[in-house]
Design a protein around this motif. Structure first.
Motif, mmCIF file in Angstrom:
data_model
loop_
_atom_site.group_PDB
_atom_site.id
_atom_site.type_symbol
_atom_site.label_atom_id
_atom_site.label_comp_id
_atom_site.label_asym_id
_atom_site.label_seq_id
_atom_site.Cartn_x
_atom_site.Cartn_y
_atom_site.Cartn_z
ATOM 1 N N ASN A 108 0.833 -1.196 0.000
ATOM 2 C CA ASN A 108 0.000 0.000 0.000
ATOM 3 C C ASN A 108 0.871 1.251 0.000
ATOM 4 O O ASN A 108 2.110 1.172 0.086
ATOM 5 N N LYS A 123 -4.011 -2.961 -7.030
ATOM 6 C CA LYS A 123 -5.396 -2.522 -6.977
ATOM 7 C C LYS A 123 -5.796 -1.827 -8.277
ATOM 8 O O LYS A 123 -5.079 -0.969 -8.786
ATOM 9 N N HIS A 166 -8.833 0.505 -9.615
ATOM 10 C CA HIS A 166 -10.005 1.273 -9.202
ATOM 11 C C HIS A 166 -11.118 1.133 -10.248
ATOM 12 O O HIS A 166 -10.865 0.810 -11.421
ATOM 13 N N ARG A 167 -12.321 1.404 -9.822
ATOM 14 C CA ARG A 167 -13.451 1.314 -10.740
ATOM 15 C C ARG A 167 -13.313 2.365 -11.839
ATOM 16 O O ARG A 167 -13.046 3.538 -11.554
ATOM 17 N N VAL A 218 -9.286 4.844 -15.981
ATOM 18 C CA VAL A 218 -9.166 3.870 -14.899
ATOM 19 C C VAL A 218 -7.839 4.111 -14.193
ATOM 20 O O VAL A 218 -6.793 4.253 -14.839
ATOM 21 N N MET A 219 -7.882 4.187 -12.858
ATOM 22 C CA MET A 219 -6.674 4.352 -12.056
ATOM 23 C C MET A 219 -6.195 2.982 -11.585
ATOM 24 O O MET A 219 -6.984 2.165 -11.117
ATOM 25 N N ILE A 220 -4.892 2.738 -11.727
ATOM 26 C CA ILE A 220 -4.318 1.458 -11.339
ATOM 27 C C ILE A 220 -3.064 1.681 -10.510
ATOM 28 O O ILE A 220 -2.324 2.644 -10.715
ATOM 29 N N GLU A 221 -2.823 0.789 -9.550
ATOM 30 C CA GLU A 221 -1.554 0.826 -8.833
ATOM 31 C C GLU A 221 -0.450 0.282 -9.743
ATOM 32 O O GLU A 221 -0.696 -0.414 -10.729
ATOM 33 N N ASN A 259 -16.707 -4.438 -16.711
ATOM 34 C CA ASN A 259 -17.336 -3.138 -16.456
ATOM 35 C C ASN A 259 -18.640 -3.013 -17.251
ATOM 36 O O ASN A 259 -18.855 -3.710 -18.251
ATOM 37 N N THR A 284 0.541 5.307 -8.633
ATOM 38 C CA THR A 284 -0.561 4.992 -9.542
ATOM 39 C C THR A 284 -0.354 5.637 -10.906
ATOM 40 O O THR A 284 0.348 6.644 -11.050
ATOM 41 N N THR A 299 -3.156 6.664 -14.186
ATOM 42 C CA THR A 299 -4.531 6.690 -14.674
ATOM 43 C C THR A 299 -4.489 6.677 -16.193
ATOM 44 O O THR A 299 -3.777 7.479 -16.809
#
Length: 532
Positions: free
Chosen positions: A79, A124, A126-127, A139-142, A157, A234, A236
């Motif tokens: 995290n 992770k 994100h939606r 879309v946001m991604i780690e 989706n 992250t 996006t």
């Protein structure tokens, strides 16, 4: 050592050559039959395996096994708090930081004797949301998200979404793909980092910084950041509604597109500009007699379609991927033999081409299935040099660049040397606005050819051969290296890059020093390029 093919080995080759034409029931039966054949095989496969050599292993090694290091400490954060803690610990202890993910980079970008941050647990997604300002889904991604995992989320989706372009492998992670400037084959879409709308990075003081196009200069540095501005948290990405791709695979004679620059160039141009995506491959020695006259190429073309339905069921597509994985496992044993017996390259490549190549086909697939068309690439450890150069008006320089490799292939073979034995391939993308991209250009309509040569791991002479190819492309077309591939072994490449791109490198360096003034994230890979 002579190659002997027994009955079980021949069963494997013949079945894999015909698997895609079978019914679903026959495919399911074949899976079990192939497992039995593989277990019983005591001819070709067993004859080319070598005893395992035990030795002390470094703490970290990349996938291709050409880079390794023994960091002071290896971290596996999960995290943002973990990432921040690692950076602050490095600052307190005077340690440098580099990051790694799946380890699919051939360059030394992750190599460090300080702290190595492995981001595979930062996964992770994100939606997806609609962005009114961009007029696009995002879309946001780690940083540690796998390509396949993002594909799966986007498919589910409402509405289903997809990236317009991507790398072939779905087993790699976005932190490495984006920060090193990777690309797909979609010409109009540009490189993958050009799909980024936002990136967040933890700097050397432990602060989380957000970069967007509201500050275009810093955004152009932060997107393809080479891991030098800090630890990426992250990205996006802009995505779009799911679409279908009509995929055609053809195997024309090499001479059809690469006879002469004046004839082949315009044909290539018409094809590339008429497609959504184009990729061209050449297997060395795919016909007998050690000559290019009858050699073939593989041309893969993708075109968007709003009218043609998907032509392959999900079950059949999964089965195809399973077969591809089995093919690459089988092929890896052959390639291992070839690396230890270089003169076998013409025979082995001709055998494999006959088994799995040369058969024209077409199908309609969902975008992710069409783009990630080859499974099992992870089963074939290889070495890879890739460079980018600007395509001229009539594409004639593409023909010259391509033909030089094949001319040298047969020149080396005439001397009994076989340093290039896997594939020559190229894709085409429009220019990038990212400062450290290999396809950077101020002309938004410029097209770059991304050309690469690959050989099996441990192939004698590959470094010398690939350096010669790079030198030709650099001298004639001002080519630039793809940072994720092999390039550091090319003699004189750092001074060459400084002469060619010092202005944009210096712009990047000014931004880098703002967020990392003491060089916590710097390593030897990029120090010379940035004037250190």
């Amino acid at each position: 050592m002579a190659i002997q093919q027994d009955t079980q080995d021949q069963v494997i080759v013949e079945h894999l050559a015909t698997a895609n034409t079978m019914t679903t029931t026959a495919q399911e039966s074949l899976i079990e039959e192939l497992k039995i054949a593989a277990a019983k095989s005591n001819g070709l496969l067993d004859s080319i395996l070598h005893p395992f050599h035990h030795e002390t292993q470094p703490a970290w090694t990349n996938w291709a096994k050409n880079q390794s290091c023994d960091p002071t400490e290896i971290f596996n954060p999960t995290n943002l708090a973990d990432l921040t803690e690692i950076v602050l610990k490095a600052k307190a202890n005077g340690k440098k930081i580099r990051c790694a993910a799946s380890g699919h980079s051939w360059s030394s970008t992750s190599v460090t004797d300080g702290y190595l941050v492995v981001v595979n647990k930062m996964e992770k997604v994100h939606r997806p949301v609609w962005d009114d300002e961009l007029r696009s889904w995002t879309v946001m991604i780690e940083t540690g998200v796998l390509v396949k995992d993002l594909d799966d989320v986007l498919r589910e989706n409402d509405p289903p979404l997809a990236l317009p372009s991507n790398v072939v492998l779905d087993s790699v992670r976005y932190g490495g793909i984006l920060s090193l400037g990777c690309h797909g084959a979609a010409t109009q879409t540009r490189t993958l980092p050009d799909l980024v709308s936002e990136v967040t990075i933890i700097d050397a003081d432990g602060n989380l910084n957000t970069f967007t196009k509201r500050n275009p200069e810093e955004f152009a540095a932060a997107t393809v950041n080479l891991g030098l501005l800090g630890v990426i948290y992250t990205y996006t990405l802009r995505v779009e509604p799911m679409f279908n791709l009509h995929v055609t695979d053809t195997y024309p004679l090499l001479s059809e597109y690469f006879s002469t620059p004046s004839i082949g160039g315009p044909k290539l141009k018409a094809m590339v500009l008429g497609n959504d995506q184009t990729e061209i491959f050449y297997w060395p020695f795919n016909t007998p007699n050690l000559g290019a006259a009858n050699d073939h190429i593989w041309i893969k073309q993708w075109q968007r379609t709003q009218v043609l339905p998907v032509s392959v069921s999900a079950t059949a597509e999964s089965f195809k991927k399973w077969c591809q994985g089995y093919q690459t496992q089988f092929g890896d044993h052959l390639y291992e033999f070839m690396a230890h017996n270089p003169s076998s390259a013409p025979f082995v490549n001709c055998l494999l081409y006959k088994a799995i190549g040369g058969k024209d086909s077409e199908e309609v697939l969902k975008a992710p299935d069409a783009i990630h068309y080859q499974a099992g690439i992870d089963n074939l450890p290889c070495v890879d040099l890739e460079m980018a150069f600007k395509v001229n008006e009539d594409f004639s320089n593409v023909v010259v660049a391509w033909n030089y490799v094949i001319d040298q292939l047969y020149e080396y073979a005439s001397r009994g040397e076989f340093p290039f034995n896997l594939t020559l391939e190229m894709r085409f993308v429009k220019s990038s606005t990212m400062l450290m991209s290999a396809a950077y250009d101020i002309d938004p309509e410029a097209i770059y050819c991304m050309i690469e040569v690959l050989s099996v791991n441990n192939t004698p002479g590959f470094n010398e051969f690939s350096s010669k190819m790079a030198k030709f492309w650099m001298d004639n077309f001002q080519a630039r290296p793809h940072w994720a591939k092999m390039w550091e072994h090319v003699p004189g490449i750092v001074p060459y890059l400084r002469r060619q791109g010092s202005e944009r490198f210096d712009r990047f360096e000014a931004i880098r020093k703002k967020y990392d003034p003491n060089g916590m994230f710097m390593n030897a890979t990029f120090a010379g390029v940035l004037g250190h």
